[in-house]
Structure formats: structure tokens, C-alpha cells
Enzyme design. Sequence first.
Site, PDB file in Angstrom:
ATOM      1  N   ASN A   6      56.227  39.920  27.920  1.00 26.81           N
ATOM      2  CA  ASN A   6      56.347  39.097  29.281  1.00 26.81           C
ATOM      3  C   ASN A   6      56.432  39.555  30.895  1.00 26.81           C
ATOM      4  O   ASN A   6      56.907  38.737  31.320  1.00 26.81           O
ATOM      5  CB  ASN A   6      57.721  38.409  28.786  1.00 26.81           C
ATOM      6  CG  ASN A   6      59.094  39.831  29.111  1.00 26.81           C
ATOM      7  OD1 ASN A   6      58.133  41.318  29.508  1.00 26.81           O
ATOM      8  ND2 ASN A   6      60.308  39.988  28.967  1.00 26.81           N
ATOM      9  N   THR A   9      58.256  44.503  33.737  1.00 24.32           N
ATOM     10  CA  THR A   9      57.824  45.169  34.083  1.00 24.32           C
ATOM     11  C   THR A   9      56.034  45.675  34.592  1.00 24.32           C
ATOM     12  O   THR A   9      55.704  46.259  34.984  1.00 24.32           O
ATOM     13  CB  THR A   9      57.961  46.401  33.557  1.00 24.32           C
ATOM     14  OG1 THR A   9      57.913  46.446  32.363  1.00 24.32           O
ATOM     15  CG2 THR A   9      59.832  46.303  33.938  1.00 24.32           C
ATOM     16  N   GLY A  10      55.238  44.555  33.355  1.00 22.31           N
ATOM     17  CA  GLY A  10      53.841  44.859  33.545  1.00 22.31           C
ATOM     18  C   GLY A  10      52.699  43.715  34.046  1.00 22.31           C
ATOM     19  O   GLY A  10      53.226  42.847  34.861  1.00 22.31           O
ATOM     20  N   ASP A  30      58.832  36.996  25.252  1.00 18.71           N
ATOM     21  CA  ASP A  30      59.687  37.975  24.948  1.00 18.71           C
ATOM     22  C   ASP A  30      59.860  38.059  23.417  1.00 18.71           C
ATOM     23  O   ASP A  30      60.545  37.424  23.456  1.00 18.71           O
ATOM     24  CB  ASP A  30      60.567  37.498  26.026  1.00 18.71           C
ATOM     25  CG  ASP A  30      62.153  37.737  25.842  1.00 18.71           C
ATOM     26  OD1 ASP A  30      61.955  39.337  25.637  1.00 18.71           O
ATOM     27  OD2 ASP A  30      62.977  37.609  27.096  1.00 18.71           O
ATOM     28  N   GLY A  76      61.091  42.335  11.497  1.00 17.98           N
ATOM     29  CA  GLY A  76      61.347  41.618  10.967  1.00 17.98           C
ATOM     30  C   GLY A  76      59.522  40.827   9.988  1.00 17.98           C
ATOM     31  O   GLY A  76      59.701  40.273   9.220  1.00 17.98           O
ATOM     32  N   TYR A 119      68.835  52.810  28.153  1.00 18.20           N
ATOM     33  CA  TYR A 119      67.523  52.651  27.889  1.00 18.20           C
ATOM     34  C   TYR A 119      67.659  53.455  26.559  1.00 18.20           C
ATOM     35  O   TYR A 119      66.805  53.192  24.971  1.00 18.20           O
ATOM     36  CB  TYR A 119      66.613  53.666  28.809  1.00 18.20           C
ATOM     37  CG  TYR A 119      64.823  54.231  28.545  1.00 18.20           C
ATOM     38  CD1 TYR A 119      64.407  52.864  28.399  1.00 18.20           C
ATOM     39  CD2 TYR A 119      65.056  55.192  29.013  1.00 18.20           C
ATOM     40  CE1 TYR A 119      63.131  53.014  28.235  1.00 18.20           C
ATOM     41  CE2 TYR A 119      63.279  55.581  27.686  1.00 18.20           C
ATOM     42  CZ  TYR A 119      62.718  54.105  27.469  1.00 18.20           C
ATOM     43  OH  TYR A 119      61.666  54.874  27.629  1.00 18.20           O
TER      44      TYR A 119
HETATM   45  N1  LIG Z   1      55.207  56.057  30.022  1.00 21.14           N
HETATM   46  C1  LIG Z   1      56.098  56.618  29.611  1.00 21.14           C
HETATM   47  O1  LIG Z   1      56.218  58.540  29.727  1.00 21.14           O
HETATM   48  C2  LIG Z   1      57.174  56.725  28.508  1.00 21.14           C
HETATM   49  C3  LIG Z   1      57.775  57.998  28.206  1.00 21.14           C
HETATM   50  C4  LIG Z   1      59.011  57.870  26.818  1.00 21.14           C
HETATM   51  C5  LIG Z   1      58.413  56.769  25.757  1.00 21.14           C
HETATM   52  N2  LIG Z   1      57.741  55.507  26.468  1.00 21.14           N
HETATM   53  C6  LIG Z   1      57.753  54.679  26.095  1.00 21.14           C
HETATM   54  O2  LIG Z   1      56.044  53.582  25.745  1.00 21.14           O
HETATM   55  C7  LIG Z   1      56.533  52.433  26.252  1.00 21.14           C
HETATM   56  C8  LIG Z   1      55.203  52.050  27.251  1.00 21.14           C
HETATM   57  O3  LIG Z   1      56.068  52.921  28.569  1.00 21.14           O
HETATM   58  P1  LIG Z   1      54.763  52.344  29.025  1.00 21.14           P
HETATM   59  O4  LIG Z   1      54.776  53.659  30.734  1.00 21.14           O
HETATM   60  O5  LIG Z   1      53.122  52.224  29.328  1.00 21.14           O
HETATM   61  O6  LIG Z   1      55.335  51.156  30.172  1.00 21.14           O
HETATM   62  P2  LIG Z   1      54.777  49.879  30.370  1.00 21.14           P
HETATM   63  O7  LIG Z   1      56.051  49.099  32.172  1.00 21.14           O
HETATM   64  O8  LIG Z   1      53.619  50.327  31.732  1.00 21.14           O
HETATM   65  O9  LIG Z   1      54.602  48.611  29.407  1.00 21.14           O
HETATM   66  C9  LIG Z   1      55.540  48.190  28.964  1.00 21.14           C
HETATM   67  C10 LIG Z   1      55.880  46.924  28.856  1.00 21.14           C
HETATM   68  O10 LIG Z   1      56.718  46.391  28.396  1.00 21.14           O
HETATM   69  C11 LIG Z   1      56.471  44.826  28.517  1.00 21.14           C
HETATM   70  N3  LIG Z   1      58.556  43.993  28.060  1.00 21.14           N
HETATM   71  C12 LIG Z   1      59.113  44.907  29.083  1.00 21.14           C
HETATM   72  N4  LIG Z   1      60.868  43.807  28.142  1.00 21.14           N
HETATM   73  C13 LIG Z   1      59.637  43.094  27.390  1.00 21.14           C
HETATM   74  C14 LIG Z   1      60.022  42.150  26.630  1.00 21.14           C
HETATM   75  N5  LIG Z   1      61.270  41.724  26.099  1.00 21.14           N
HETATM   76  N6  LIG Z   1      59.452  41.126  25.544  1.00 21.14           N
HETATM   77  C15 LIG Z   1      57.837  41.473  26.173  1.00 21.14           C
HETATM   78  N7  LIG Z   1      57.397  42.270  26.405  1.00 21.14           N
HETATM   79  C16 LIG Z   1      58.372  43.084  27.190  1.00 21.14           C
HETATM   80  C17 LIG Z   1      56.719  45.264  30.071  1.00 21.14           C
HETATM   81  O11 LIG Z   1      56.162  43.955  31.103  1.00 21.14           O
HETATM   82  C18 LIG Z   1      55.480  45.990  30.276  1.00 21.14           C
HETATM   83  O12 LIG Z   1      54.461  45.017  30.386  1.00 21.14           O
HETATM   84  C19 LIG Z   1      57.875  51.306  26.599  1.00 21.14           C
HETATM   85  O13 LIG Z   1      58.759  51.468  25.178  1.00 21.14           O
HETATM   86  C20 LIG Z   1      58.185  52.831  26.977  1.00 21.14           C
HETATM   87  O14 LIG Z   1      60.138  53.360  26.586  1.00 21.14           O
HETATM   88  C21 LIG Z   1      56.776  55.497  27.841  1.00 21.14           C
END
Ligand SMILES: NC(=O)c1ccc[n+]([C@@H]2O[C@H](COP(=O)([O-])OP(=O)(O)OC[C@H]3O[C@@H](n4cnc5c(N)ncnc54)[C@H](O)[C@@H]3O)[C@@H](O)[C@H]2O)c1
Length: 298
Positions: A6, A9-10, A30, A76, A119
Site C-alpha cells: 500500500n 512507507t514504500g 493494504d 488465511g 512494533y
Molecule cells: N530492514 C531491516 O533491518 C529489518 C529488520 C528486521 C525485520 N525487518 C522486516 O522486514 C520487512 C521489510 O522491511 P524493509 O526494511 O524492507 O522495510 P520497507 O519499509 O522498505 O518495506 C516494507 C513495505 O511494507 C509496506 N507496507 C507496510 N504496511 C503495509 C500494509 N498494511 N499493506 C501493504 N503493504 C504495507 C510498505 O509500504 C513498504 O513498502 C518488514 O516486515 C520489517 O519488519 C526488516
Amino acid sequence: MIGMDNLITGDKKNIEHLFHLEQFEYYHHDVSKHVHVPGELDYILHFASPASPIDYLKIPIQTLKVSSLGTHNLLGLAKAKKARILVASTSEVYGDPLVHPQNENYWGNVNPVGPRGVYDEAKRFQEAITMAYHTYHQLETRIARIFNTYGPRMRLNDGRVLPAFIGQALRGEDLTVFGDGTQTRSFCFVDDLIEGIYRLLLSDYAGPVNLGNPDEITINEFAEEIIKLTGTNQKIIHKTLPVDDPQQRQPDIALAKKLLGWEPKINRAEGLKITYGYFSALPKEELYKSNEPRQFTQ
Ligand SMILES: NC(=O)c1ccc[n+]([C@@H]2O[C@H](COP(=O)([O-])OP(=O)(O)OC[C@H]3O[C@@H](n4cnc5c(N)ncnc54)[C@H](O)[C@@H]3O)[C@@H](O)[C@H]2O)c1
């Protein structure tokens, strides 16, 4: 292959290079709301979640929802499609850890009502419900406990230490260290992480597995490395440490080594060079762009 996001944050720019692929489809959706995908699915990788402290402090309810309701929806979907699902958990499930390094048997030290609780607790719930679907519905599930990961395409101002330092250096600002800088982190380059995720997905292990780079460094040392890498003349300044900021972070990856034959191959010097190459090639206006998460309804 479907990508679903969605964009809270992307940034769509990060996946534009996939759009010409015939087998790739993008759904703007979402995942905290009901998820419908037609046809068959073999694998689901649930990575949706705000991931940096700045983001999840600004959008706490969406953060809680995506790892609880969102995970429920995707479990699911996996059940309906008889697909295998891998969820992206985090080292934050260990909170401010009382054992060091952290292995998968450690249950963590999390403050549920602290600012980071939105978180950490959502991710702990995510693990619990994923495990329940595995034991109760015999769903094929995988849980990756990801430690700090970095690389090209991060948002410069998303509040994570690496893009923050590089952004400050590129703008000619001093580098901000929170607290006295003796807290530690261990940074994994994204290509290594992806290899680990892929191997875990194809493994037959349903318990949580740490994926990260055990090469630990203090934030002060890290700031020095960035100063050297970027050649900036700026200095390090210190600000107050945020509440519940973990003091130590280092993955114990013995399980991943044994199960998946995996360990990181790209050292920090190499990974930082690649990442700095990406950030320094960005147009100048990107350096000053505000990177606020979009405020969708909660
Ligand atoms: N990068 C790290 O160091 C790290 C460490 C531990 C865990 N993680 C996990 O890895 C995953 C990806 O992290 P990242 O660093 O690539 O972050 P990121 O913000 O680049 O990517 C996360 C993506 O999720 C999307 N998103 C958020 N809520 C959403 C929703 N309700 N529906 C659809 N899309 C949604 C955002 O728009 C974003 O594009 C996350 O779950 C994060 O918790 C990352």
C-alpha cells in the site's frame, strides 16, 4: 509473481524495473484488509510492515494492524491456497536483550507499553499466530527473525542509522549519535539476507530462525566508518537516547548455519561501498526530500 503493497512507507520506484516482466503483477493493497488473489499460489512472503522506528512511532496503529490482522489475512490466504508462507519477523522480538548474542531460544525483554511496543509486540503476535496456524492447521510456515539489514533503495531519512549517517554526510551536516554511542548493532547486507530468506523458504523448518550478520560494531565506531567512507569533514554530535533503545544487538546464527548452510558473505566495507554508491548517485533534491510515512486512516 505478485507484489502487493500500500506504499505507506514504500516507493513504487523501487520495483519499477519489474514492471516489464510478463509474469509480474502489482496490486496496490493494504494487507490489513481482506486479501483476495485469484488462481493458485505456491509461496507467500509477508514482509509488509513499517520497519523503522520513525515510521512506527508515527503510524503505530497501522504497525500493530499489519503484523496482526495482516498476518492473519495472509495465513488465511496461504491456507486457502495450500501455499507455504514465510513471515518477516525481527530481532526486535528480543527487545532490549538480557542475553548476548541472541539465539532463538531467548524469549526476549520487551516493554509492551513502551513506544517501540507497537512494533515489537505486533511481531511477537505475528510469530505466535503463525506458529498456531502451523500446529493447528498444519500450514507450512517459516519465520525469519531478521536483524538490521541495509543496502541500496533504503529511504534516506527513514530514521535508520545507516541512511541517516550517509544522508547527513552527503548534506554536509554533523552525524547524530543518540546516547553515548556505545550501543551496538550488527549490519547485514541485503543480498546476504535475501539468500538466507530464500534458503529458509525452501527448508522444512517451522521454528524461528535468526538471519543477520554477527559482525557487531558500536554506533560510535560505525559513525567513524561512515566519515571515512564519505570523506566528510563533519564531526559526530550526541543527542539523548530514545526510550527503550536496545543496548546490544548481535545475532547468534548457529541455527541458520546448521539448517541452511547459510552465513553472510559480504563484509561491511564492501556492503557500505555499494550502498554509498547508490546514495551518492541520487539527484540532489532527494537528499532534502521529506520522507514522512503517508498518513492513511488508522
Ligand atoms: N530492514 C531491516 O533491518 C529489518 C529488520 C528486521 C525485520 N525487518 C522486516 O522486514 C520487512 C521489510 O522491511 P524493509 O526494511 O524492507 O522495510 P520497507 O519499509 O522498505 O518495506 C516494507 C513495505 O511494507 C509496506 N507496507 C507496510 N504496511 C503495509 C500494509 N498494511 N499493506 C501493504 N503493504 C504495507 C510498505 O509500504 C513498504 O513498502 C518488514 O516486515 C520489517 O519488519 C526488516
